[in-house]
Scaffold this active site. Structure first.
Site, PDB file in Angstrom:
ATOM      1  N   ARG A  43       7.581 -13.026 -62.315  1.00  0.00           N
ATOM      2  CA  ARG A  43       7.246 -14.433 -62.572  1.00  0.00           C
ATOM      3  C   ARG A  43       7.747 -14.908 -63.928  1.00  0.00           C
ATOM      4  O   ARG A  43       7.998 -16.072 -64.154  1.00  0.00           O
ATOM      5  CB  ARG A  43       5.715 -14.571 -62.585  1.00  0.00           C
ATOM      6  N   HIS A 172       3.006   7.312 -49.080  1.00  0.00           N
ATOM      7  CA  HIS A 172       3.744   8.229 -49.949  1.00  0.00           C
ATOM      8  C   HIS A 172       3.395   9.699 -49.704  1.00  0.00           C
ATOM      9  O   HIS A 172       4.141  10.585 -50.075  1.00  0.00           O
ATOM     10  CB  HIS A 172       3.610   7.834 -51.432  1.00  0.00           C
ATOM     11  N   LYS A 176       5.763  13.674 -49.751  1.00  0.00           N
ATOM     12  CA  LYS A 176       5.478  14.837 -50.611  1.00  0.00           C
ATOM     13  C   LYS A 176       6.154  16.074 -50.036  1.00  0.00           C
ATOM     14  O   LYS A 176       6.071  16.315 -48.828  1.00  0.00           O
ATOM     15  CB  LYS A 176       3.966  15.083 -50.699  1.00  0.00           C
ATOM     16  N   GLU A 210      -9.798  14.076 -55.821  1.00  0.00           N
ATOM     17  CA  GLU A 210      -9.198  13.603 -57.074  1.00  0.00           C
ATOM     18  C   GLU A 210     -10.224  13.757 -58.178  1.00  0.00           C
ATOM     19  O   GLU A 210     -11.420  13.549 -57.948  1.00  0.00           O
ATOM     20  CB  GLU A 210      -8.820  12.126 -56.953  1.00  0.00           C
ATOM     21  N   ASP A 229      -8.572   3.197 -48.587  1.00  0.00           N
ATOM     22  CA  ASP A 229      -7.568   3.608 -49.578  1.00  0.00           C
ATOM     23  C   ASP A 229      -6.918   4.943 -49.205  1.00  0.00           C
ATOM     24  O   ASP A 229      -5.726   5.136 -49.448  1.00  0.00           O
ATOM     25  CB  ASP A 229      -8.267   3.731 -50.944  1.00  0.00           C
ATOM     26  N   HIS A 234      -3.385   8.115 -45.647  1.00  0.00           N
ATOM     27  CA  HIS A 234      -2.957   9.466 -46.031  1.00  0.00           C
ATOM     28  C   HIS A 234      -3.635  10.570 -45.201  1.00  0.00           C
ATOM     29  O   HIS A 234      -2.970  11.443 -44.663  1.00  0.00           O
ATOM     30  CB  HIS A 234      -3.253   9.728 -47.510  1.00  0.00           C
ATOM     31  N   LYS A 334     -13.083  10.266 -55.233  1.00  0.00           N
ATOM     32  CA  LYS A 334     -12.711  10.165 -56.646  1.00  0.00           C
ATOM     33  C   LYS A 334     -13.787  10.873 -57.466  1.00  0.00           C
ATOM     34  O   LYS A 334     -14.921  11.026 -57.025  1.00  0.00           O
ATOM     35  CB  LYS A 334     -12.637   8.704 -57.083  1.00  0.00           C
TER      36      LYS A 334
END
Ligand code: BG6
Length: 488
Positions: A43, A172, A176, A210, A229, A234, A334
């Protein structure tokens, strides 16, 4: 082959954390096709030089081994350009079309690293300005929608303007190296295939832990949560890689057809299984790496009364001939006890015991995804002779394991997830990208959980940061007579 890679969100988080470092690695490794141009879109009003300078500064935050020297950056920077766009304005797209026309590259990649709310507008505008012809590829970052309906709406718009083989939906995890190896293990080796079924496998655990909290993404995470998420994408992609039938060849659609069948075979939720087989948790204050850390509710951008889950553990089954009755456990969260992603395949015990095996009676194949990347095969061996009470010699078996470390074996030849995926997009290889029907099926399966939580007054169970999640997660698996790998 010349290419232009247009990065919408070119000054954003994903661009400088993942995409630019991955493109630089490919450049350093000499795998980025020559004749490329990377066009950051943002932007702000900036010259090409100012953009290069911004990216150079951002590289200071990248881990040392992946940081360019001044000379390397100067060469990489020759590929970088900047285009200022207001994504809601048609004129901006015309300016982009003009920039692309000047070079007329063989391949153009449109990488949508923006808020998903902008995807529809961007696709419409690209098409309205002629930027949807077959040599143009569209890359969509997750999250693609927040439920089945919104996911379908995005896919519908995309389909109006782009063919499915132009669309690269990123997960993603599929990029891996450890996940690539999972496919190699299953479909490049015959050894495990006869054992890969209900007759020999007692249960399968997919665990993505994580140690980090939500970091600076509190506001994003509030409307997302661990199920959307990590599980919808995943974890389910990992489950597909483990459970799918061998594809007829290695082409993208052959692989995606098999993954889709797994998703369609996931056991449907019932009011009882939603209560018993799904645990949602939220971290409270605790420790990470020995230091005190705040709870989720104290994180910036988080509603102090939030019921958003930072942890999910669930049990499911796959209703087909190969897997009927085998529990699959998925767990992610998490601020857990460490960063550790692995798949554990627990084989059935021997049908008849002639040795004294204590409580370590079955074999285990552990597929370590990160931070370690490799395979461990847990066996029982006769390590020692002990004197039994009556003086007779008893044979006791002890656990031993074969340990294959892919990082040690392949070391520097390994390519990071985003590097691999970006090269695949430029080369037009779709194998590691998710097709729209897979994505919709995954949403269809997680949606009853979201609906159940929305009307469940109980809210998430709390767990202290630095632990393995709420005790209900261990209780859930213990009901079947099993335990999580770290509890055994
Ligand atoms: C992303 C999630 O998709 O994956 C993040 O949005 C999560 O919340 C990340 O931290 C985990 O990826 P990795 O590669 O670090 O395991």
């Amino acid at each position: 082959m010349s290419f232009d890679l247009v990065m919408f969100g070119g000054t954003g988080d994903l661009a400088w954390r993942k995409l630019m470092p991955a493109l630089f690695q490919a450049f350093r490794h000499g795998t980025l096709p020559a004749g490329g141009r990377i066009i950051g879109v943002g932007r702000d009003d900036m010259s090409h030089e100012q953009y290069r300078d911004l990216i150079r500064k951002r590289f200071d935050k990248v881990e040392l081994a992946k940081r360019p020297s001044a000379e390397e950056f100067a060469r990489f920077a020759e590929l970088l350009e900047y285009v200022r766009m207001d994504l809601s304005k048609a004129e901006s797209y015309q300016a982009l079309a003009n920039t692309l026309q000047q070079r007329n590259a063989d391949t153009v990649v449109m990488y949508l690293a923006t808020a998903p709310g902008l995807f529809t507008t961007i696709c419409e505008q690209l098409a309205a300005h002629g930027m949807n012809s077959p040599h143009i590829r569209l890359v969509l970052e997750k999250p693609l929608g927040h439920d089945l309906e919104s996911n379908r709406a995005i896919n519908l718009t995309v389909r109006r303007f782009f063919q499915e083989n132009q669309v690269f939906r990123i997960d993603h995890y599929l990029g891996k190296p450890s996940v690539q190896n999972l496919f190699a293990l299953r479909f490049g080796n015959a050894l495990f295939e006869p054992l890969w079924r209900r007759e020999h496998i007692a249960n399968i655990q997919i665990s993505i832990a994580e140690d980090l909290g939500v970091e600076s993404r509190g506001a994003f995470y509030e409307t997302t949560g661990a199920l959307r998420d990590m599980v919808q994408n995943h974890a389910l992609q990992l489950l597909c890689a483990i459970a799918m039938e061998p594809p007829i060849n290695a082409h993208a659609d052959a692989i995606r057809d098999e993954k889709l069948k797994v998703l369609r075979s996931l056991k449907a939720w019932t009011p009882v299984s939603l209560q018993q087989d799904v645990v949602r948790g939220q971290y409270s204050a605790g420790t990470s790496g020995g230091l005190p850390v705040p709870g989720y509710l104290q994180e910036a951008g988080v509603d102090p009364n939030s019921a958003t889950e930072t942890f999910v553990a669930l049990r499911t089954e796959i209703a087909n001939w190969r897997w009927a009755g085998v529990p699959f456990y998925i767990r992610t969260g998490k601020r857990l006890a460490g960063r550790d992603a692995r798949i554990v395949i627990n084989f059935r015990p021997t049908p008849h015991a002639i040795f004294d095996t204590g409580n370590t009676a079955s074999n285990q194949l552990v597929i370590n995804l990160q931070p370690k990347d490799g395979l461990e095969l847990h066996l029982l061996a006769q390590g020692q002779h002990t004197r039994a009470a009556k003086g007779a010699s008893a044979q006791t078996l002890s656990p031993v394991h074969l340990d294959l470390d892919f990082d040690k074996r392949f070391g520097s030849e390994r390519v990071g997830a985003y590097e691999r995926l970006l090269l695949d997009v430029i080369d037009g290889r779709l194998n590691l990208f998710v097709r729209s029907d897979e994505q919709e099926e995954a949403w269809r399966w997680v949606e009853p959980i979201l609906d159940h939580w929305a009307s469940d007054p109980q809210g998430p169970r709390h767990y202290a940061a630095g632990t393995w999640g709420p005790s209900a997660s261990s209780a859930m698996i213990a009901r079947d007579g099993f335990c999580w790998a770290e509890e055994s």
